[in-house]
Design an enzyme around this catalytic site. Structure first.
Site, mmCIF file in Angstrom:
data_model
loop_
_atom_site.group_PDB
_atom_site.id
_atom_site.type_symbol
_atom_site.label_atom_id
_atom_site.label_comp_id
_atom_site.label_asym_id
_atom_site.label_seq_id
_atom_site.Cartn_x
_atom_site.Cartn_y
_atom_site.Cartn_z
ATOM 1 N N ASP A 6 61.732 6.182 -95.211
ATOM 2 C CA ASP A 6 60.297 5.972 -95.019
ATOM 3 C C ASP A 6 60.014 5.039 -93.856
ATOM 4 O O ASP A 6 58.859 4.750 -93.565
ATOM 5 C CB ASP A 6 59.677 5.363 -96.289
ATOM 6 C CG ASP A 6 59.233 6.443 -97.258
ATOM 7 O OD1 ASP A 6 59.300 7.636 -96.894
ATOM 8 O OD2 ASP A 6 58.819 6.100 -98.378
ATOM 9 N N ASP B 113 59.303 15.413 -103.397
ATOM 10 C CA ASP B 113 59.550 13.969 -103.437
ATOM 11 C C ASP B 113 60.096 13.535 -104.803
ATOM 12 O O ASP B 113 60.038 14.299 -105.788
ATOM 13 C CB ASP B 113 58.225 13.243 -103.129
ATOM 14 C CG ASP B 113 58.427 11.906 -102.443
ATOM 15 O OD1 ASP B 113 59.540 11.371 -102.503
ATOM 16 O OD2 ASP B 113 57.444 11.392 -101.866
HETATM 17 C C1 DGJ Z 1 57.435 8.628 -100.480
HETATM 18 C C2 DGJ Z 1 57.812 9.439 -99.287
HETATM 19 O O1 DGJ Z 1 59.040 9.029 -98.795
HETATM 20 C C3 DGJ Z 1 56.705 9.356 -98.246
HETATM 21 O O2 DGJ Z 1 57.097 10.044 -97.086
HETATM 22 C C4 DGJ Z 1 55.457 9.910 -98.836
HETATM 23 O O3 DGJ Z 1 55.592 11.285 -99.066
HETATM 24 C C5 DGJ Z 1 55.091 9.184 -100.109
HETATM 25 N N1 DGJ Z 1 56.194 9.138 -101.024
HETATM 26 C C6 DGJ Z 1 53.921 9.830 -100.784
HETATM 27 O O4 DGJ Z 1 53.647 9.274 -101.993
#
Ligand code: DGJ
Length: 720
Positions: free
Chosen positions: A520, A456
């Protein structure tokens, strides 16, 4: 007819499937110099042919003579236009007007143009590779400084292409967190375009792509040109509309401040740009980009097939990790047919919320008293593979790592730190930082049978890397190097690239990763629209899409599981919801959807995908097998701005000489959610009816889906 040009010379590259070729033409004469004369559709077959080489127009307020090169022009040349190269030499000098130009032909699909400006003491080499199979053009530039002092490069485009005469519209992609790849079409006005992204990653706001159309680009027909940069940092897109009609588009990585310095004797290589044209609209463009991505960009294919069903724990647990719950979730996931269990954020040292612990990549002893081993054993014992979330480029000030190495963080002396999601960024320009990350991640992968990392990146880069300068380029270089080292040390491990959803969706990451988390937003309506945009640039199997909870966490919209699962078929299917909250009927239904994905995934992830309908109310995705024996149509009713209006679409990739049996894919939609009719070829009669490929390609199908947020999946099988 104009006056013949003086001593014309030309070079041609041709590629693409027979009958659908594209060509790159370079031409040169003693008067107008060397230039890219054409990149576009080509009717000349594989044969290179002499080209029309018009003389330069002399009327108007123009300079008397052109520079010897009008490619990647620098300051000081003619015609005056947006320079593709800008630099400042320490001892003075900022113009680039190469007098020595050589065109090399390494092989039938490649050209290299070597441009030397002795006065500037710079050599710019532009390499073109037109892929014979797909017709996708890869372009990159390389700048060398044989001079005796240093130069600072402010801009050096990876690609500059002339726009075809028909390119009069721009299909732009803009977005935000939970709203990536939103399309916007507008006429290409006289002002052109200059856009810079300075997020330190390819970014949510504007991915590094440009798409031009002959009129408003449509899905099925019409000429389109697409360009994308394989780069995960700052970038610039520029469209320069020149008064003489020789419009150009540039794409490249964007250096900030003085960060791109070439010492005496040094060279620099740009990231590549990939360019494609199609006569078959956006679907044709998507097909070319998908094929090139599959064959030339993605890591070796051995590990990619078939794409396993994921369960990601994020929306089920957030930071609330509890061993009993996790094990129960794993059992439920395995029972539903999940093949990979991905433990998201919240597993490491003291990570109770997003304000702490980034950098401390060891299991939290309170929640995982015996480390990650027991959970991994449970997951693997249930027959699933195990994946783990990390965010290696980031650091929390409340972390062991920060307390030990505060100087590893990016930031400018004397200025207050800037935080994003309460976190700061490690300086990957420092070799010891990358070595540390490599060692920590390697240890994790060696200590446990971890098959997958979700990598991430949850904030933009703002500050400099210390007093030395922006260090944005070094940050991306450090990231690429780290990923490459990890992949070669742990070739069995797959990596998913994520940046607050789709903040780093680009081919620079795809060359090193196996999956991109495209957003997301697990709201299926929003996600379907995002997928329509993103699927233009990457094949569906690398774009993750998850079935989220009934009430979407990001929007509050409530949808049924059939609709959510149909949307997840648009990409790499996964689950991201609390399975323990589902009732028995919902669980069974979800399990049936998992089974359907497994049954269809080989086709979904190897076929040619098309999106013949994408409007306010509907999205239709068709995937046709390479041998045209099968196809799937995913028909989504997203909204009902025009209630009751049916959706009509054609299936143009089928074999017109064959007949196809159509069935509603299992699990069947609830009776009241089935399409009301399938007219044109007769009313739909389960379990199947037979329709000719020619009919489907010409007259097509008409379906009326009863309600917003309903879906139907049709399967087509050739039957003679
Ligand atoms: C942002 C990501 O896009 C989510 O899927 C998740 O992994 C969160 N971060 C976790 O902090």
């Amino acid at each position: 007819m104009g006056t013949p040009s003086v001593n014309p010379r030309h070079w041609t590259l041709v590629g693409g499937p027979a009958g659908d070729e594209v060509a790159l033409l370079l031409s040169e004469d003693d008067e107008t110099g060397l230039r890219v004369a054409w990149f576009g559709e080509w009717s000349g077959g594989a044969q290179a042919a002499p080209i029309h080489h018009p003389r330069r127009q002399r009327w108007g307020a123009r300079l008397d003579a052109a520079s010897p090169s009008a490619m990647w022009s620098g300051e000081g040349g003619a015609p005056i236009s947006a320079p593709a190269l800008q630099y400042q030499r320490e001892g003075g000098g900022w113009t680039f007007v190469p007098r020595r130009i050589e065109v090399r032909v390494p092989d039938a699909q490649r050209l290299e143009v070597v441009q030397t400006d002795d006065a500037a003491a710079l050599v710019l080499v532009i390499s073109f590779h037109l892929d014979a199979a797909t017709g996708v053009l890869e372009v990159a530039s390389r700048l060398s400084n044989p001079g005796t002092d240093g130069v600072t490069v402010g801009w050096c485009a990876a690609v500059e292409l002339p726009l075809p005469y028909w390119a009069d519209h721009l299909l732009d992609h803009a977005g935000d967190w939970c709203a990536e790849f939103q399309r916007e079409t507008r006429p290409l006005g006289a002002a052109g375009l200059l856009r810079e992204v300075r997020e330190g990653r390819s970014g949510h706001a504007h991915p590094a792509v440009l798409v031009f159309g002959d009129g408003v680009p449509g899905a099925l027909g019409g000429r389109v040109l697409g360009m994308q940069l394989a780069w995960s940092g700052n970038h610039r897109e520029r469209v320069d509309r020149r008064p003489d009609g020789t419009d150009v588009a540039q794409l490249g990585m964007l250096p900030l401040g003085n960060e791109l310095k070439l010492a005496a004797g040094a060279s620099w290589q740009s990231p590549p740009a990939f360019c494609a044209v199609s006569r078959q609209g956006l679907d044709g463009l998507a097909a070319r980009f998908s094929a090139a991505c599959r064959s030339r960009v993605l890591p070796p294919s051995g590990q990619r097939w078939p794409r396993p069903v994921h369960l990601n724990t994020w929306e089920a647990l957030y930071f609330d990790h509890d061993m009993d719950r996790l094990e129960a979730l794993a059992r439920e996931a395995a029972a539903l047919g999940v093949e990979r269990f991905v433990l998201d954020d919240g597993w490491f040292l003291g990570r109770r919320d997003d304000g702490r612990a980034l950098g401390d990549w060891s299991a939290d002893p309170k929640r995982y008293p015996d480390g990650l081993g027991p959970l991994i054993d449970t997951v693997r014992g249930l027959g699933m593979r195990f994946g783990l979330w990390v965010e290696p480029e980031m650091i929390s000030e409340d972390s062991e790592l920060y307390r030990a190495q505060p100087h590893w963080v990016r930031g400018e002396p004397g200025r207050p730190a800037l935080f994003g999601r309460k976190q700061r960024v490690l300086d990957l320009g420092q070799a010891q930082v990358c070595d540390h990350l490599f060692a920590v991640l390697s240890d994790l992968l060696e200590a446990h049978p971890i098959d997958y990392l979700k990598w991430d990146h949850n904030r933009v880069l703002t500050e400099s890397a210390g007093a030395g300068g922006p260090g944005h380029l070094a940050q991306v270089a450090g990231l690429y190097d780290l990923l490459d080292r990890l992949r070669s040390a742990h070739p069995q491990v797959e990596i998913e690239s994520c940046a607050s959803g789709g903040g780093r969706v680009d081919w620079g990451m795809l060359a090193r990763c196996h999956r991109l988390w495209s957003s997301d937003s697990n709201d299926p309506v929003v996600r379907a629209r995002i997928m329509a945009g993103a699927s233009l640039f990457a094949p569906p199997e690398v774009l993750g899409v998850h079935v989220g909870p009934a009430r979407a966490h990001t929007t509050g919209r409530v949808t049924d599981v059939d609709f959510r699962a149909a949307v997840a078929l648009l990409g790499h299917f996964g689950l991201e919801l609390d399975l323990l909250e589902l009732d028995v009927a919902e669980r069974q239904r979800l399990g049936a959807h998992v089974q359907r994905y497994k049954r269809l995934r080989d086709l979904l992830h190897s076929g040619r995908h098309a999106t013949p309908v994408f409007d306010e109310d509907h999205l239709v995705r068709i995937v046709t097998a390479p041998d045209r024996s099968r196809a799937v149509a995913i028909v989504l009713r997203l909204d009902d701005r025009r209630p009751g209006l049916p959706v009509r679409f054609t299936l143009t990739d089928l074999d017109p000489a064959l007949a196809y049996r159509l069935t509603l894919s299992e699990p069947l939609p609830e009776a009241d959610r089935r399409p009301a009719m399938l007219v044109g070829a007769g009313d739909f009669e389960p379990p199947g009816m037979v329709v000719g490929g020619a009919w489907l390609a010409s007259a097509g199908l008409t379906l009326q889906l009863p309600a917003p947020q309903s879906a139907v999946v049709l399967e087509l099988q050739a039957c003679g």
